[in-house]
Structures are given as C-alpha cells and as structure tokens.
Design an enzyme around this catalytic site. Structure first.
Site, short mmCIF file in Angstrom:
data_model
loop_
_atom_site.label_atom_id
_atom_site.label_comp_id
_atom_site.label_asym_id
_atom_site.label_seq_id
_atom_site.Cartn_x
_atom_site.Cartn_y
_atom_site.Cartn_z
N HIS A 294 3.13 -8.34 8.31
CA HIS A 294 3.89 -7.95 7.14
C HIS A 294 3.15 -8.41 5.89
O HIS A 294 2.31 -9.32 5.94
CB HIS A 294 5.28 -8.60 7.16
CG HIS A 294 6.24 -7.97 8.11
ND1 HIS A 294 6.56 -6.64 8.07
CD2 HIS A 294 6.98 -8.50 9.13
CE1 HIS A 294 7.46 -6.37 9.02
NE2 HIS A 294 7.72 -7.48 9.68
N CYS B 38 1.78 -4.27 4.29
CA CYS B 38 2.35 -3.66 3.09
C CYS B 38 1.81 -4.36 1.84
O CYS B 38 1.46 -5.54 1.87
CB CYS B 38 3.88 -3.76 3.09
SG CYS B 38 4.68 -2.64 4.27
#
Length: 298
Positions: A141, A183
């Site tokens: 992430h 991300c």
C-alpha cells in the site's frame, strides 16, 4: 629543457588550469530563493572537464559475473489496512521474470517499516562488485507521503538512501532499478478519448558523479493517483512489466518502460461494483536518473 624544468612547467600549467576552472564555475548557482550567490560569469560552464562520450561510455557495462540482486518485498497483510489480495501473483511473476533475466532473487514478505529499512540496508552492505546492477520490487500500500510497511508508512528516500553513491560504494556507476506497485494518492482517472485512435578531454582527472545518479524509479501510477490491482490476477503494472520485459529485452530500458506504460494505459480499465471506482484508467510513471543506456545482456 631538462626533466626538472619540465616538471616545474607542468605544475605551473596545471595550477593555471585549476584557477581558470574555479573562476568560471562561479557562474553556476542553485535554483533556491533563500540562497543569494554573487557570480562573475554570465553563462554556465563545466567546472572540471569530463571525458568525451563514446558509444561504450554511453552504455552500462553488463559483462559481470552476475546481473545482480533482485529484492522483492511483498507486503500483503497489514495491522490496520486491507489485505492486498492478488499480490502473490505479482510476487510469483516478478520472481520468475527476474530470475529468467539472470538476477539472484530474494523475496521478503510482510515487513514492518523498520524491517523494510533493515532489509534494504542489509542488501546494500553486500559486496556488489561482481554485479552489473541492482533491482528492488516493492509491492505494498502507499500514498503521496510514501510506502507502507505492515505497521506504518515510510518515505521512499528512507529506503533508497542505502544504495546511493555515498552509501553503497560497490554499486557506484551501476544502475539501481526500483519498481513500485503502490498507490501515490487517491485521485481517479476516468480517461479521455484519443482522437487519433478514433479516427572529454586529455587532462588526467578523476571522474566524479552525483550520489543520486544511476537510479530508476518506476511507479505503477502517476503522482497523486491510485494504483490498481486485480484480486486474482495481480496488479496492472507488475503483470504488464513481467510480460513486456522478456518480450522486448533486446530494447533499451526506457523503450521497454514506455511499452509498459502503453500496455497499462490502453489495455486496462477497472471493473468495480462501486460506480465511483468503475471504468477508471491508469498510466505508470518512471523517473530516470540513469546516466547511460541500459540493455539487458543477450
């Protein structure tokens, strides 16, 4: 002129050249408003001469005993964030691809922020003198501020610093490639229609290079945007990278990465039960500080 006079004359000539370079280099200033620097030269010049380019000097040497280490960090399970379903498919694809290219692959799973830093530092402390390059693939992430370990976020700079020229001497002048499936924010890209688609020198000097040189950072998405991953098949970026690399490994790396960008941009669109996240697009993004052309060995 005897040898003693010749040596004295050479020293005097070298001193004159050095002073001339020091004077001319005053024309280069930093682009930062808080620094005020007086200059005596109106144009930028080379502070010290550099070797003239040749075909060999414009291409990274790959004739080493090993192509290099490829470290894969696969963060799937987190203390507070959602599980990254599909990341194991990316790990498997990356491992297979880089092993086939000739890298010695190391896989580490579910690392905390501290463990990520420790692992990268450990690998950087190895003797890479027999390696042509270094590769790191990070699956995790992320957001604008950085990349998540399983417990907390860490800035990319804190992970890459171990491989810079002042920290990892055995990789000085050799390419360090970072592929980042994370991300970089929460922006969504709905896409637009493509109308075209619808219709040197002889001086005896020691070469110095910046500590930031010879890095490539290849991101799964543009700054500020989501990076997309299929819960079964893996991420758009890593799967495309692992398909394109073997197919076009005869091309220079920038050409390869451009083809990866194109595949992700044209071949993928989100399918999501939430209308807000359905029908979205993405394009990878790479930042290169490489100083030579990178070709994988045949």
């Amino acid at each position: 002129m005897d040898n003693k006079e010749r040596i004295t004359q050479n020293k005097e000539d070298s001193a004159k050249i050095t002073k001339a370079h020091e004077k001319l280099s005053c024309g280069d200033v930093v682009d930062a408003g808080k620094f005020q620097m007086e200059t005596t030269a109106s144009s930028s010049v080379r502070a010290v001469p550099t070797f003239q380019d040749s075909e060999d000097q414009c291409r990274y040497q790959m004739n080493f005993p090993c192509l290099g280490v490829c470290l894969i960090i696969n963060n799937k399970n987190f203390k507070e964030l959602s599980t990254r379903a599909g990341t194991d498919a990316d790990e498997a694809a990356a491992k297979k691809t880089f092993e086939a290219l000739g890298y010695r692959v190391i896989v580490r799973k579910n690392l905390t922020k501290k463990e990520m830093k420790e692992e990268l530092e450990k690998v950087s402390d190895e003797d890479h003198s027999g390696n042509a390059s270094f590769v790191c693939v990070i699956l995790s992430h992320g957001k604008e501020e950085g990349i998540y370990g399983t417990d907390d976020i860490v800035k990319l700079e804190e992970l890459t610093k171990y491989f810079k020229g002042d920290a990892c001497e055995t990789l000085i002048g050799r390419p360090k490639l970072f592929f980042l499936q994370v991300c970089r924010g929460e922006k969504l890209d709905s896409g637009v229609k493509d109308r075209d688609m619808v219709d040197a020198t002889a001086l005896p000097i020691t070469q110095r290079i910046p500590v930031e040189a010879d890095f490539l950072y290849a991101y799964a998405t543009a700054p500020g945007h989501y990076a997309w991953r299929n819960s079964q098949n893996g991420s758009w970026f890593i799967q495309s990278l692992c398909e394109i690399l073997p197919k076009y490994k005869h091309l220079e790396l920038m050409q390869i990465m451009t083809r990866v960008n194109r595949k992700v941009a044209f071949d993928f669109v989100t399918s999501n039960n939430n209308p807000e996240f359905d029908g979205k697009k993405a394009v990878p993004c790479f930042a290169s500080m490489l100083t030579k052309d990178f070709y994988f060995p045949e």
